[in-house]
Design a protein around this motif. Structure first.
Motif, short mmCIF file in Angstrom:
data_model
loop_
_atom_site.label_atom_id
_atom_site.label_comp_id
_atom_site.label_asym_id
_atom_site.label_seq_id
_atom_site.Cartn_x
_atom_site.Cartn_y
_atom_site.Cartn_z
N PHE A 1 43.68 -53.65 33.00
CA PHE A 1 43.05 -52.37 32.71
C PHE A 1 43.47 -51.36 33.77
N ASN A 2 43.97 -50.21 33.33
CA ASN A 2 44.45 -49.18 34.25
C ASN A 2 43.30 -48.25 34.62
N ARG A 3 42.60 -48.60 35.68
CA ARG A 3 41.45 -47.81 36.09
C ARG A 3 41.86 -46.51 36.78
N ALA A 4 43.14 -46.35 37.06
CA ALA A 4 43.59 -45.17 37.78
C ALA A 4 43.72 -43.95 36.87
N PHE A 5 43.73 -44.15 35.56
CA PHE A 5 43.96 -43.02 34.66
C PHE A 5 42.73 -42.12 34.57
N SER A 6 42.96 -40.83 34.72
CA SER A 6 41.92 -39.83 34.50
C SER A 6 42.46 -38.78 33.54
N PRO A 7 41.70 -38.39 32.55
CA PRO A 7 42.17 -37.36 31.62
C PRO A 7 42.54 -36.08 32.36
N PRO A 8 43.55 -35.37 31.90
CA PRO A 8 43.96 -34.14 32.57
C PRO A 8 42.85 -33.09 32.58
N THR A 9 42.86 -32.28 33.61
CA THR A 9 41.92 -31.17 33.72
C THR A 9 42.44 -29.97 32.92
N ASP A 10 41.61 -28.94 32.81
CA ASP A 10 42.05 -27.71 32.13
C ASP A 10 43.29 -27.15 32.80
N GLN A 11 43.31 -27.19 34.13
CA GLN A 11 44.46 -26.66 34.86
C GLN A 11 45.72 -27.47 34.58
N HIS B 1 54.93 -39.58 25.11
CA HIS B 1 53.53 -39.69 24.73
C HIS B 1 52.70 -38.58 25.38
N CYS B 2 51.71 -38.13 24.65
CA CYS B 2 50.85 -37.02 25.09
C CYS B 2 49.56 -37.56 25.70
N ILE B 3 49.15 -36.96 26.80
CA ILE B 3 47.87 -37.32 27.42
C ILE B 3 46.99 -36.09 27.62
N TYR B 4 47.37 -34.98 27.01
CA TYR B 4 46.67 -33.72 27.28
C TYR B 4 45.55 -33.43 26.28
N TYR B 5 45.75 -33.79 25.04
CA TYR B 5 44.75 -33.62 23.99
C TYR B 5 44.82 -34.84 23.07
N LEU B 6 43.83 -34.98 22.19
CA LEU B 6 44.00 -35.90 21.07
C LEU B 6 45.09 -35.31 20.19
N CYS B 7 46.12 -36.10 19.90
CA CYS B 7 47.36 -35.53 19.37
C CYS B 7 48.12 -36.62 18.63
N LEU B 8 48.95 -36.21 17.70
CA LEU B 8 49.82 -37.13 16.98
C LEU B 8 50.72 -37.92 17.92
N MET B 9 50.99 -37.38 19.11
CA MET B 9 51.90 -38.02 20.04
C MET B 9 51.19 -38.87 21.09
N ASN B 10 49.89 -39.14 20.92
CA ASN B 10 49.21 -40.12 21.78
C ASN B 10 49.80 -41.51 21.52
N GLY B 11 49.85 -42.34 22.55
CA GLY B 11 50.23 -43.72 22.34
C GLY B 11 49.10 -44.49 21.68
N ALA B 12 49.44 -45.56 20.97
CA ALA B 12 48.43 -46.40 20.32
C ALA B 12 48.80 -47.86 20.49
N PHE C 1 41.00 -28.37 19.27
CA PHE C 1 41.66 -29.51 19.90
C PHE C 1 40.72 -30.15 20.92
N LEU C 2 40.46 -31.43 20.72
CA LEU C 2 39.61 -32.17 21.65
C LEU C 2 40.44 -32.62 22.85
N PRO C 3 39.92 -32.46 24.06
CA PRO C 3 40.63 -32.99 25.23
C PRO C 3 40.81 -34.50 25.13
N PHE C 4 41.84 -34.99 25.75
CA PHE C 4 42.08 -36.43 25.76
C PHE C 4 40.90 -37.12 26.44
N PRO C 5 40.34 -38.16 25.81
CA PRO C 5 39.10 -38.76 26.34
C PRO C 5 39.35 -39.78 27.45
#
Length: 312
Positions: A5-15, A231-242, A43-47
């Motif tokens: 489990f990658n505990r280091a990941f944090s969703p991107p900020t607005d900036q 892969h996208c990590i900025y929003y929920l997006c078609l280019m998110n990894g699954a 657009f929902l931010p990446f959770p």
């Protein structure tokens, strides 16, 4: 397909999302409005990921538009989703490009003499085929049969057979050779009845819609990868990894502002064809045709918002 489990990941900020989108002031009005207007409404931010989600396993750093600009890019199964429908839905995502369906090939024939390329998956007990052999064949076919190679961007194979990239892997949804513009993608595991497809019988309407939506998502996602988009990590997006079909089902059939701008840049000289309102209108009509209710609601809402702002 598991890891720590990658505990280091944090969703991107607005900036960070704004930085990923980059300088928008030199953009044409159409694309600028599409990537800036009503973003929080649509657009929902990446959770924060759950354990087992893609970014909890894979170390995704994200790809900004600026990084994308620096990227070197290459310019009938009974339950199978309709390839014609997949192509119809995919076309609006690639303005200025033509999608052509080539004749069917039977890759089981050319892999017979390469016995190491075939195996029975130890978990599903189903046949699998090694992706490198299929990609190699597609490369040869592209060189041999396509007369205008400069006109052809990519050659993509899709199959209902299960595939794998290397002996240590359980399976893979798809694999691409970006430098060659070649990809092979399997829809077999998108079927809710997998691995018992042979005995499942005809699709119900619910299964048909689900499989078609998954197939379109995989196809468009992977073709966009061939343009150099990561892969996208900025929003929920078609280019998110699954990592799983469940995670895939929770992802949208639209591009976020960052990835939409990347595809605008990737269109190169074809930017004159990149009309977001037209794209959204065509996709909205296709959502209605294929009974994608949630996606239809999103595209209609997005169009209403963009058209409303334009009228004002």
């Amino acid at each position: 397909m598991c890891a720590c489990f990658n505990r280091a990941f944090s969703p991107p900020t607005d900036q960070q999302r704004a930085k990923a989108l980059g300088d928008i002031y030199q953009l044409s009005d159409d694309i600028r409005r599409a990537v800036t207007i009503g973003i929080d409404e649509c657009f929902l931010p990446f959770p924060v990921p759950n354990e087992g989600d893609w970014v909890s396993i894979h170390a995704e750093q994200g790809q900004t538009v600026q990084q994308f600009e620096r990227t070197k890019r290459t310019v009938p199964h009974s339950r199978a989703p309709s390839l014609e429908s997949i192509c119809d839905f995919s076309r609006p995502f690639f303005p200025g490009c033509q999608l052509e369906i080539l004749p069917r090939i039977d890759f089981t024939d050319f892999s017979k003499h390469l016995q190491t390329g075939n195996r029975i998956n130890p978990y599903t007990k189903q046949p699998q085929y090694l992706t490198s052999f299929i990609i190699g064949h597609l490369k040869k076919m592209k060189r041999r049969e396509r007369k205008n190679d400069r006109r052809e961007l990519f050659c993509i194979g899709v199959t209902m057979a299960d595939i794998y990239p290397a002996p240590g892997w359980n399976f893979v949804y798809g694999l691409a050779s970006i430098n060659d513009g070649i990809g092979i993608y399997s829809f077999s595991r998108l079927d809710p009845s997998f691995p018992d497809i042979a005995t499942a019988g005809p699709c119900t309407d619910e299964e048909r819609i689900l499989m078609l939506k998954r197939a379109i998502s995989v196809f468009v996602h992977e073709v966009i990868h061939l343009f150099g988009v990561e892969h996208c990590i900025y929003y929920l997006c078609l280019m998110n990894g699954a990592e799983t079909e469940k995670e895939m089902d929770g992802q949208p059939l639209y591009l976020c502002p960052v990835c939409l701008r990347k595809m605008y840049l990737a269109s190169g000289k074809e930017k004159k064809h990149f009309n977001v309102i037209q794209m959204y209108t065509e996709i909205s009509d296709l959502c209605k045709r294929f009974h994608f209710k949630d996606e239809l609601a999103w595209y209609e809402n997005r169009l209403n918002l963009l058209n409303k702002i334009e009228d004002n």
